[in-house]
Design a protein around this motif. Structure first.
Motif, short mmCIF file in Angstrom:
data_model
loop_
_atom_site.label_atom_id
_atom_site.label_comp_id
_atom_site.label_asym_id
_atom_site.label_seq_id
_atom_site.Cartn_x
_atom_site.Cartn_y
_atom_site.Cartn_z
N ILE A 215 0.70 -1.62 0.37
CA ILE A 215 0.23 -0.07 0.31
C ILE A 215 1.24 1.45 0.05
CG2 ILE A 215 -2.22 1.07 1.12
CD1 ILE A 215 -2.57 -1.08 2.37
N THR A 216 2.04 1.38 0.55
CA THR A 216 2.58 2.96 0.90
C THR A 216 3.69 2.68 -0.87
OG1 THR A 216 3.33 1.82 3.27
CG2 THR A 216 4.47 3.57 2.39
N TYR A 217 3.91 1.72 -0.96
CA TYR A 217 4.60 1.76 -1.78
C TYR A 217 3.86 2.16 -3.35
CZ TYR A 217 9.40 0.08 -0.84
OH TYR A 217 10.56 0.16 -0.56
N ASN A 218 2.27 1.73 -3.25
CA ASN A 218 0.84 1.66 -4.22
C ASN A 218 0.69 3.45 -4.13
OD1 ASN A 218 1.31 -0.31 -5.20
ND2 ASN A 218 -0.56 -1.53 -3.89
N THR A 219 1.36 3.93 -2.95
CA THR A 219 0.64 5.19 -3.50
C THR A 219 1.67 6.21 -3.29
OG1 THR A 219 -0.48 4.80 -0.77
CG2 THR A 219 0.56 7.21 -0.64
N ILE A 220 3.31 5.65 -3.50
CA ILE A 220 3.89 7.08 -4.38
C ILE A 220 4.05 6.28 -5.22
CG2 ILE A 220 6.03 7.48 -4.18
CD1 ILE A 220 6.52 6.42 -1.77
N ILE A 221 3.89 5.53 -6.61
CA ILE A 221 3.59 5.15 -7.75
C ILE A 221 3.05 5.74 -8.47
CG2 ILE A 221 3.39 3.22 -8.85
CD1 ILE A 221 5.52 1.08 -7.83
N GLN A 222 1.31 5.59 -7.51
CA GLN A 222 -0.08 6.47 -7.89
C GLN A 222 0.52 7.85 -8.32
OE1 GLN A 222 -3.65 6.04 -6.34
NE2 GLN A 222 -4.46 6.27 -7.73
N CYS A 223 1.13 8.58 -7.10
CA CYS A 223 1.68 9.39 -7.96
C CYS A 223 2.19 9.97 -8.21
CB CYS A 223 1.99 10.65 -6.08
SG CYS A 223 0.81 10.29 -4.58
N PHE A 224 3.41 9.45 -8.70
CA PHE A 224 4.57 9.86 -9.65
C PHE A 224 3.79 9.66 -11.37
CE2 PHE A 224 8.07 8.73 -7.11
CZ PHE A 224 8.97 9.79 -7.14
N CYS A 225 3.08 8.72 -11.02
CA CYS A 225 2.54 8.58 -12.18
C CYS A 225 1.13 10.09 -12.78
CB CYS A 225 0.91 6.49 -12.87
SG CYS A 225 2.06 5.61 -12.55
N GLU A 226 1.09 10.33 -11.44
CA GLU A 226 -0.40 11.44 -12.04
C GLU A 226 0.81 12.32 -11.93
OE1 GLU A 226 -2.43 11.64 -8.54
OE2 GLU A 226 -3.39 9.63 -8.48
N ALA A 227 1.34 11.89 -11.63
CA ALA A 227 2.73 13.13 -12.61
C ALA A 227 3.18 13.60 -13.79
CB ALA A 227 3.76 13.44 -10.68
N GLN A 228 2.88 12.28 -14.73
CA GLN A 228 3.01 12.33 -15.97
C GLN A 228 4.56 11.78 -15.59
OE1 GLN A 228 2.47 15.02 -18.64
NE2 GLN A 228 0.16 15.92 -17.56
N ASP A 229 5.29 11.54 -14.48
CA ASP A 229 6.58 10.59 -14.50
C ASP A 229 6.74 9.27 -14.34
OD1 ASP A 229 8.86 10.30 -14.05
OD2 ASP A 229 9.56 12.23 -12.04
N VAL A 230 6.19 8.34 -14.90
CA VAL A 230 6.25 7.06 -15.50
C VAL A 230 7.51 6.59 -14.93
CG1 VAL A 230 5.56 4.91 -16.56
CG2 VAL A 230 4.37 7.36 -16.86
N ASN A 231 8.27 7.24 -15.39
CA ASN A 231 9.65 6.81 -15.06
C ASN A 231 10.19 6.63 -13.60
OD1 ASN A 231 10.62 6.56 -17.98
ND2 ASN A 231 11.55 8.65 -18.28
N ARG A 232 9.88 7.59 -13.05
CA ARG A 232 9.92 7.08 -11.34
C ARG A 232 8.84 6.90 -10.67
NH1 ARG A 232 12.69 11.67 -8.96
NH2 ARG A 232 12.62 10.40 -7.34
N ALA A 233 8.19 6.49 -11.71
CA ALA A 233 6.95 5.52 -11.10
C ALA A 233 7.65 4.29 -11.03
CB ALA A 233 5.95 5.24 -11.82
N PHE A 234 8.34 3.72 -12.22
CA PHE A 234 8.89 2.86 -12.81
C PHE A 234 10.37 1.98 -11.15
CE2 PHE A 234 6.33 1.36 -15.72
CZ PHE A 234 5.72 0.33 -15.82
N HIS A 235 10.71 3.33 -11.27
CA HIS A 235 12.09 2.98 -9.96
C HIS A 235 11.46 2.51 -9.14
CE1 HIS A 235 16.01 4.59 -9.08
NE2 HIS A 235 14.90 4.63 -7.99
N VAL A 236 10.98 3.34 -8.92
CA VAL A 236 10.20 3.05 -7.06
C VAL A 236 10.09 1.48 -7.20
CG1 VAL A 236 8.13 3.36 -5.32
CG2 VAL A 236 8.94 5.52 -6.63
N TYR A 237 9.08 1.22 -8.31
CA TYR A 237 8.36 -0.52 -8.71
C TYR A 237 9.94 -1.30 -8.28
CZ TYR A 237 6.86 -4.30 -11.81
OH TYR A 237 6.94 -6.02 -11.99
N ASN A 238 11.15 -1.18 -9.26
CA ASN A 238 11.53 -2.26 -9.21
C ASN A 238 12.46 -1.65 -7.64
OD1 ASN A 238 12.31 -2.42 -11.83
ND2 ASN A 238 12.82 -0.45 -12.89
#
Length: 819
Positions: free
Chosen positions: A665-688
């Motif tokens: 849940i904690t990771y999903n919160t940050i990943i979603q925030c990066f996606c909403e900010a149009q920074d998909v690369n940072r979202a995948f960085h958190v995912y990795n």
């Protein structure tokens, strides 16, 4: 005088006639009767069934009957049973027994027991004390204890003053009087009426009568959890009564139970146990105490001391250590110790194997438990009720109910009747899995075999029905309990209230709650359930009203009470009022816990008040309240909403540093925030990073990433990600497919959308009218009439008819005539 009887609790049973058989009037009995009564002999009477001439009263008739016909013949005759027995009263029986005790005490006891066992007569306490003195004089201590114990149990707690007055007023100076006094104190103690026992002993001191060591030991045993134990022990020493081997072991056991292990060791060293009467019982008590506290190495050391002292540990000694090792999870060492037991000539018993079986089941090692069971059978030992109950419990806890029931059948085939504990385990397992009909069948079976369900059994069933929505069935069970005079406990009422609240049936819950209020059966837990139920529905007015009712009743609210109220105000978006209740907690002398802080932080987060969220976190840390991963998730969510993504990532690092690893849940919160900010690369960085920490992403994680790729037109990467996940057999939800399907429809890639739709159908996902409407709406907007018809055909082929929303979409679509 009591050194020939042992203080073991014996079942109370009525006397039988086998100890006294009078086929004809015996010489001793007849002569005794002549001394007691002076009645004219009826020479014409040849049967006890005829009327005795010139009777004075029941007392004289019975005594005359004993003299003339013998006790057995007279008491079994129709005249006694048909005429005299119905009019016989305790006072008359007192006179008869008192008369018989002088000339024929044996007959007095026989008459006493005959009236008890054959006629169900309720003797007076005076008669019981007369017979008690006779039995004490004849050293029939087992029967003496039965008589006195029955008297104690019938008169109950607080009756010592009454019984002592009878002894003082009617039996002062009688032979064996001290023995009867001592037995009275002993029976009170064994019945756990400690205050009565102490009262009797105090009266004995006034009369210069001495209680036995068995009575004192029994008192020590009952008081071993308290400081009063020392008063009794000092009394023993000052009285000069010779102690036996159990006295010291009870003191040692008491010290261990009070967690005074050091004092227990000192006491053992100062009692000459090591030098003189080396007592295994004392060592067993000490070893058991260390095992109970988890100090297994110390327990083993004392076991070695016992061996060096020349003592030979018994099976109980070994079983204590085996149990301690099993509780500590050292199963291999426990097995080695069992082997050592056999090498020293002590055979493991059924208790030993039961301990080992339970140890394996506590660790979830079913295979090891069955190996012990097989070894037990090979040794020629038969599993008992406890063995099967442990095995059934182990299998039920692992979800293997079928094996549990198979074991129950095996028990029955061996002639072992399952206990109420066995049935409770099976019922609990059925209720947890929703098999409530089978649970009710099992309940009926219990009653059919004579096992009466208790409050625990009914509570299990009530919880089961409430858990799976059968609240009204639970209420019926509660009524059934009451009809059987089984008083439902707070847990049962709480389960019903929780079930009603969970279903949103607050009107019914309030009616049930008000019924409990009228019966004065409420505690803070039940109030909390109602407050929480109203709060979760946002009905904060009723929640506050219940709180006021609680305080008016003089019941102290708990932290749970305030947490529910704070949640309720936060739910209706009134964090300021929630803050007032937050301060009220301190006014009641309590401290907010992590739930309190996290709830209020979440409310401030939703209001965008990030500074207050951070402030509360700092206060938590200052008050030594440890944040949970949920607390940090709330903080991260607040930071992300303010687009303070870098800070949110820093909080993520801090969580690892504090030994509190983030969850999905904690990771999903940050990943979603990066996606909403149009920074998909940072979202995948958190995912990795999530993968590097060996944290398995949840289906929601994949949904967020796929949606992020689709949102910004990167359908190729989204397709590749979906295909990769499918190839790796990663569990996905329907959302992942519908997100991509809608995106492809928007881009006009209908062929790909249809392909994904078919994949979704093959996966077995349930497709609703809303799913079809969403896709058809996007196709209509792009005027893809053929594709719309295709999806309509698929929809109708699955017996899904258009709803009003879909009809409006089709009517308003361009080229609607074609559709």
């Amino acid at each position: 005088m009591l050194n020939q009887w042992r203080p073991h609790r014996l079942p109370l049973k009525l006397f039988t006639l086998t100890s006294f058989i009078f086929p004809k009037p015996s010489a001793s009995v007849t002569s005794a009767a002549v001394k007691i009564v002076d009645e004219p002999t009826n020479t014409t009477a040849n049967s006890a069934n005829i009327f005795i001439s010139s009777p004075r009263d029941n007392v004289h008739e019975i005594l005359y009957g004993f003299k003339t016909y013998g006790p057995q013949q007279f008491l079994n005759g129709s005249y006694f049973r048909g005429m005299l027995l119905s009019t016989l009263n305790p006072h008359q029986v007192n006179r008869i027994i008192d008369s018989l005790r002088v000339g024929n005490p044996e007959l007095a006891v026989f008459f006493f027991q005959f009236l008890c066992s054959e006629c169900g007569f309720q003797h007076s306490n005076v008669s019981r004390f007369v017979v008690s003195h006779i039995l004490a004089g004849e050293r029939r201590f087992k029967e003496l204890r039965q008589v006195v114990n029955q008297m104690v149990e019938e008169t109950g707690s607080g009756s010592a003053l009454y019984l002592c007055e009878i002894l003082w007023n009617h039996f002062r100076g009688w032979d064996s009087n001290s023995v009867v006094w001592d037995m009275l104190a002993f029976c009170y103690s064994r019945s756990e009426m400690v205050h009565d026992a102490l009262f009797v002993i105090a009266k004995m001191k006034d009369l210069n009568l001495q209680a036995s060591i068995w009575t004192y030991n029994s008192l020590l045993h009952n008081l071993r959890h308290t400081e009063i134990m020392w008063n009794v022990y000092d009394d023993i020493r000052s009285s000069g009564i010779p102690q036996n081997e159990y006295t010291d072991s009870i003191i040692i056991d008491g010290l261990c139970r009070q967690s005074m292990l050091h004092e227990a060791v000192e006491f053992l060293q100062g009692t000459e146990v090591l030098e003189n009467r080396a007592c295994i019982v004392s060592f067993n008590s000490l070893i058991s105490g260390f095992c109970r506290m988890g100090f297994i190495d110390a327990a083993k050391s004392f076991f070695c001391v016992m061996l060096k002292s020349g003592l030979h540990p018994d099976a109980y000694s070994y079983n204590i250590l085996v149990h301690g090792l099993c509780v500590a999870g050292s199963m291999e060492e426990a097995l080695d110790f069992t082997d050592d037991m056999e090498r020293h000539g002590v055979k493991p018993d059924t208790v030993t194997y039961n301990i080992l079986i339970k140890g394996f089941h506590l660790l979830g090692l079913v295979g090891g438990a069955w190996q012990v069971f097989r070894n037990m059978m090979l040794k020629g030992l038969h599993p008992d009720l406890i063995t099967y109950t442990i095995l059934i419990c182990g299998h039920c806890h692992t979800g293997n109910i079928e094996e549990g029931f198979r074991l129950r059948e095996e028990m029955l085939s061996r002639g072992l009747q399952p206990s109420i504990i066995t049935y409770s385990v099976l019922l609990s397992s059925l209720c947890k899995t929703g098999k409530l009909n089978k649970a009710m069948v099992l309940l009926n079976e219990m009653e059919a075999v004579g096992i009466k369900p208790d409050v625990i059994v009914y509570s299990i069933l009530i919880h089961g029905f409430c858990r799976f929505g059968g609240v009204h069935d639970a209420i019926q069970l509660c009524k059934e309990m009451c009809s059987k005079r089984i008083i439902p406990n707070s847990l049962s009422h709480g389960a019903i209230l929780s079930g009603l609240c969970r279903k949103g049936m607050m009107t019914d819950a309030r009616m049930y709650f008000d019924t409990l209020t009228k019966a004065d059966l409420l505690d803070v837990v039940l109030y909390n359930i109602m407050i929480d139920g109203y709060a979760k529905l946002g009905n904060i007015g009723d929640a506050v009203q219940i709180y006021k009712q609680l305080t008016e009743k003089g019941i102290t609210p708990s932290i749970v009470t305030f947490n529910s109220l704070i949640y309720g105000f936060c739910k209706i978006r009134k964090p300021a009022e929630a803050g007032i209740w937050f301060e009220t907690i301190r006014l009641h002398g309590m401290l907010p816990n992590v739930v309190t802080y996290t709830t209020l932080m979440d409310a401030y987060c939703k209001d965008g008040n990030v500074d207050s969220v951070v402030e509360l976190l700092h206060e938590m840390v200052a008050k030594y309240v440890k944040p949970t991963h949920v607390t940090y998730s709330v903080l991260i969510n607040a930071l992300c909403k303010e687009k303070r993504w870098q800070e949110s990532v820093q909080i993520l690092r801090q969580m690892y540093a504090k030994g509190l690893p983030p969850d999905q849940i904690t990771y999903n919160t940050i990943i979603q925030c990066f996606c909403e900010a149009q920074d998909v690369n940072r979202a995948f960085h958190v995912y990795n990073e999530m993968l590097l920490h060996n944290l398995q992403p949840s289906p929601v994680t994949y949904n967020i990433l796929i949606n992020g790729l689709c949102m910004y037109g990167n359908l190729k990467n989204a397709d590749e990600m979906l295909n990769s996940l499918v190839c790796r057999n990663i569990v996905l939800t329907k959302v992942a497919y519908t997100t991509l399907i809608k995106a492809h429809c928007v881009k006009g890639k209908v062929h790909r959308a249809v392909l994904l739709f078919h994949q979704m159908l093959q996966k077995g996902f349930e497709i609703s009218i809303r799913d079809f409407s969403a896709i058809i709406n996007r196709l209509c907007k792009r005027c893809l009439v053929t594709e719309v018809k295709l999806f309509l055909c698929i929809m109708l082929s699955r017996n899904i008819l258009p709803d009003q929303n879909l009809r409006e979409i089709l009517l308003n679509a361009p080229r609607q005539d074609a559709v």
